[in-house]
Design a protein around this motif. Structure first.
Motif, PDB file in Angstrom:
ATOM      1  N   ASN A   1      50.749  29.312 -66.888  1.00 36.83           N
ATOM      2  CA  ASN A   1      51.372  28.221 -66.143  1.00 36.83           C
ATOM      3  C   ASN A   1      52.401  27.441 -66.959  1.00 36.83           C
TER       4      ASN A   1
ATOM      5  N   ALA B   1      50.464  35.010 -61.997  1.00 33.09           N
ATOM      6  CA  ALA B   1      50.313  33.729 -61.312  1.00 33.09           C
ATOM      7  C   ALA B   1      51.294  32.682 -61.833  1.00 33.09           C
TER       8      ALA B   1
ATOM      9  N   ALA C   1      51.963  28.201 -61.335  1.00 27.47           N
ATOM     10  CA  ALA C   1      51.567  26.932 -60.738  1.00 27.47           C
ATOM     11  C   ALA C   1      52.488  25.839 -61.250  1.00 27.47           C
TER      12      ALA C   1
ATOM     13  N   ALA D   1      47.318  21.605 -59.282  1.00 25.28           N
ATOM     14  CA  ALA D   1      47.922  22.940 -59.299  1.00 25.28           C
ATOM     15  C   ALA D   1      47.712  23.569 -60.675  1.00 25.28           C
ATOM     16  N   GLU D   2      48.507  23.169 -61.668  1.00 25.25           N
ATOM     17  CA  GLU D   2      48.410  23.786 -62.996  1.00 25.25           C
ATOM     18  C   GLU D   2      46.987  23.733 -63.551  1.00 25.25           C
TER      19      GLU D   2
ATOM     20  N   ARG E   1      44.209  23.543 -61.940  1.00 24.85           N
ATOM     21  CA  ARG E   1      43.220  24.225 -61.105  1.00 24.85           C
ATOM     22  C   ARG E   1      43.422  25.735 -61.064  1.00 24.85           C
ATOM     23  N   MET E   2      44.637  26.197 -61.268  1.00 25.87           N
ATOM     24  CA  MET E   2      44.920  27.617 -61.115  1.00 25.87           C
ATOM     25  C   MET E   2      44.030  28.515 -61.978  1.00 25.87           C
TER      26      MET E   2
ATOM     27  N   TYR F   1      40.825  29.135 -60.189  1.00 25.14           N
ATOM     28  CA  TYR F   1      41.015  29.944 -58.986  1.00 25.14           C
ATOM     29  C   TYR F   1      41.159  31.418 -59.343  1.00 25.14           C
TER      30      TYR F   1
ATOM     31  N   ARG G   1      50.446  32.211 -56.294  1.00 23.94           N
ATOM     32  CA  ARG G   1      51.128  30.998 -56.756  1.00 23.94           C
ATOM     33  C   ARG G   1      50.495  29.763 -56.126  1.00 23.94           C
ATOM     34  N   MET G   2      50.599  28.641 -56.826  1.00 26.30           N
ATOM     35  CA  MET G   2      49.978  27.402 -56.360  1.00 26.30           C
ATOM     36  C   MET G   2      50.907  26.224 -56.634  1.00 26.30           C
TER      37      MET G   2
ATOM     38  N   TYR H   1      44.195  22.786 -49.524  1.00 26.95           N
ATOM     39  CA  TYR H   1      45.420  23.583 -49.609  1.00 26.95           C
ATOM     40  C   TYR H   1      45.674  24.296 -48.296  1.00 26.95           C
TER      41      TYR H   1
END
Length: 599
Positions: A388, A457, A459, A473-474, A476-477, A480, A501-502, A527
């Motif tokens: 990220n 990925a 974020a 985002a960053e 949490r990615m 996930y 992507r997030m 989300y």
């Protein structure tokens, strides 16, 4: 006779507030110059808007409770083609330690961001960057942003041309105001001119082309900004350049995408360029008149006409883009409203000649250029994956230190990747093992040991500093990726590679709407779930779930992955599968699956 002041006032009433602010800023000077001289730790709202053109956003830590707010500033660099000289990296490393929050953030547009700078230190940081031959000028604001290109530093003529023209376009569309030197350098010239300008400015006669007036309304009668005028553009403007087949940069997400076409009769010479227009990611939740959009093919232009055509496209957006509603101000809405054929005619009215048909090319492929590669000139380059985009030292993971050790020892230039990672180029093959040893000893995994889900990925930074973020985002990615990998393993889909992507809001900084699977923040720990983007990044995704709670991740995705396993074609990617079968069939399958597995 009408009072001129009254006429001016009536005209101003019809303009959006930000448009008036741009006009009254005296080419991006006022009120920022005055605000930077106050004792306050922040700048006012108007100065904050002008500051964006100088490459900075004012932020606060949204997780810090109580008052006063801890105002701080994020700086974003301008790095056409993503190029990062060794001395610039070392400077940024030093600045982040002395004036920032101790880390660096690689963006999705091939440049670094520096977070946590205080207002009192802003001038020192900006002037240091400008005096080494880099810049933050136009990294934000309603101007042409950082020009992207494929990050692969191959030395073949087509890749060399892509890098060179990225710098040409970056230099062509730079703001010409002296505001930057006036505010950050006390009116003095920078000790070193922007590196890319010295490389291409004279060779391509960029300033001469910029000011060349064909009499068709492209060049404005403005003493400072011949292309932008006093109102600059309706919104930000993004450009990407690549070669046929290489879509490592999400070329279809740009306002203008440019593809280098070499001469078949003389493969070392550029024949011209395929040009696409009207891409863009930003949208607003619950506003159907805002949407993500992949660019349309505009056509082909010979090499000698490319800069003039680029000026004409920018002029079409400058003069006809929506300045009344900022949510609809990007060029993608102008292209969408007119249609590509009418937009082409509009551009041709500025251009003065017909745009040729799009030239056929080899199919697009996606590559992130991670790991070791032969560069083509006897040297090598190494793609270093960065989760990220966060270049940091944390526990046994010391990426920031490792990059500094390598840079100080070998003085190799770097290239920022469109996927938030970093390439080290021009490496002597004899140094390969030592560089690997340095990275491993600092806790950096070999690319073969990085989960492909993590490797592909992206974020955005989101919380705690982004003022637009609605959720994580960053941060949490990574969880996930682990949770999704567990679901795939449960279904015996361990080998699947899905481009995910997030983002923490719908503005789309991590380009989620092109992904095979995307999470778009729309509330606290919730989300939107998007499917159907192409694994080679040529079409937009579509929303499948309007609201998915964080705790429902596995329950939301397991049925879809199960359907994918049961019904996919051989070698069919997840994004192609969901695009083929569509939302209705997926919903139907999920209901049946839920009744059996989640009762």
């Amino acid at each position: 006779m009408e009072d001129p002041k009254k006429v001016k006032t009536e005209k101003a009433k019809k303009l959006a507030k930000l448009e008036i602010l741009k006009i009254e800023s005296n080419s991006l000077v006022t009120p920022l110059k005055e605000e930077m001289q106050t004792e306050e730790i922040f700048v006012n709202k108007d100065a904050m808007q002008i500051l964006k053109y100088h490459g900075s956003y004012m932020q606060t830590d949204r997780e810090k409770k109580g008052k006063p707010k801890d105002y701080q500033f994020m700086l974003r660099l301008k790095q056409p083609a993503g190029e990062l000289a060794p001395d610039l990296f070392l400077l940024l490393d030093d600045l982040s330690e002395k004036y920032g929050q101790g880390d660096l953030r690689a963006t999705t547009r091939q440049c670094f961001q520096l977070h946590g700078v205080l207002k009192g230190d802003l001038k020192t940081v900006v002037s240091s960057i400008m005096n080494i031959g880099s810049s933050t000028v136009g990294a934000c604001g309603d101007v042409s942003r950082n020009v992207m290109t494929t990050p692969a530093p191959f030395t073949s003529p087509d890749y060399e041309a892509a890098r060179e023209y990225s710098k040409v376009f970056g230099h062509l569309f730079r703001p010409m105001t002296t505001a930057f030197s006036e505010i950050w350098l006390d009116g003095e010239k920078a000790a070193t001119v922007e590196t890319w300008g010295t490389e291409v400015g004279e060779k391509f006669k960029v300033d001469e082309v910029m000011k060349h007036d064909t009499g068709r309304g492209v060049v404005l009668p403005h003493s400072v900004e011949p292309l932008y005028g006093d109102r600059y553009l309706p919104r930000k403007f993004k450009i990407g350049v690549t070669v046929p087949g290489d879509n490592s940069l999400d070329i279809y997400t740009n306002d203008i995408g440019v593809v280098v076409i070499m001469d078949p009769a003389n493969p070392s010479e550029v024949l011209g360029f395929n040009v696409m227009v009207g891409g863009g990611m930003g949208r607003t939740h619950n506003k159907e008149n805002t949407f993500a959009r992949a660019a349309d093919h505009l056509g082909f232009v010979p090499k000698d006409d490319i800069m003039e055509l680029m000026k004409c496209i920018l002029a079409a957006q400058r003069d006809h883009g929506n300045r009344d509603v900022r949510a609809n101000a990007r060029m993608k809405y102008l292209v969408h409203t007119l249609g590509i054929d009418s937009f082409r005619k509009l551009v041709e009215s500025y251009f003065g000649k017909d745009i040729q048909p799009w030239r056929e090319m080899e199919p697009w492929k996606y590559a992130d250029w991670m790991g070791w590669w032969d560069q083509g000139d006897g040297r090598m380059f190494l793609g270093v994956h960065v989760d990220n985009g966060r270049v940091k030292d944390e526990g046994d993971f010391k990426l920031k230190t490792a990059l500094r050790v390598i840079t100080e020892k070998y003085k190799r230039p770097m290239v920022m990747s469109p996927t938030q990672s970093i390439l080290i180029r021009d490496i002597d093959p004899a140094d390969k093992d030592d560089i690997d040893t340095i990275l491993r000893s600092h806790g950096i995994k070999a690319i073969e040991d990085v989960d492909p889900l993590a490797r592909m990925a992206m974020a955005c930074p989101a919380l705690p500093l982004c003022g637009l973020a609605q959720t994580e985002a960053e941060r949490r990615m990574p969880s996930y990726i682990e949770r999704i990998r567990d679901v795939l393993a449960k279904l015996d889909l361990d080998d699947e590679e899905i481009l995910m992507r997030m983002t923490g809001c719908p503005n789309g900084c991590a380009r989620p709407y092109m992904a095979e699977l995307a999470f778009v923040g729309d509330g606290n720990d919730t989300y939107q779930l998007w499917f159907g983007g192409s694994p080679v990044l040529t079409r937009t995704a579509w929303p499948f779930l309007a609201k998915m709670k964080d705790v429902d991740l596995e329950k939301s995705l397991e049925p879809v992955f199960a359907m994918f396993k049961a019904q996919k074609h051989q070698f069919e990617a997840f994004g192609d599968f969901t695009h083929r079968v569509g939302a209705a069939k997926i919903e139907e399958f999920c209901k049946t699956y839920d009744n059996v597995h989640f009762v």
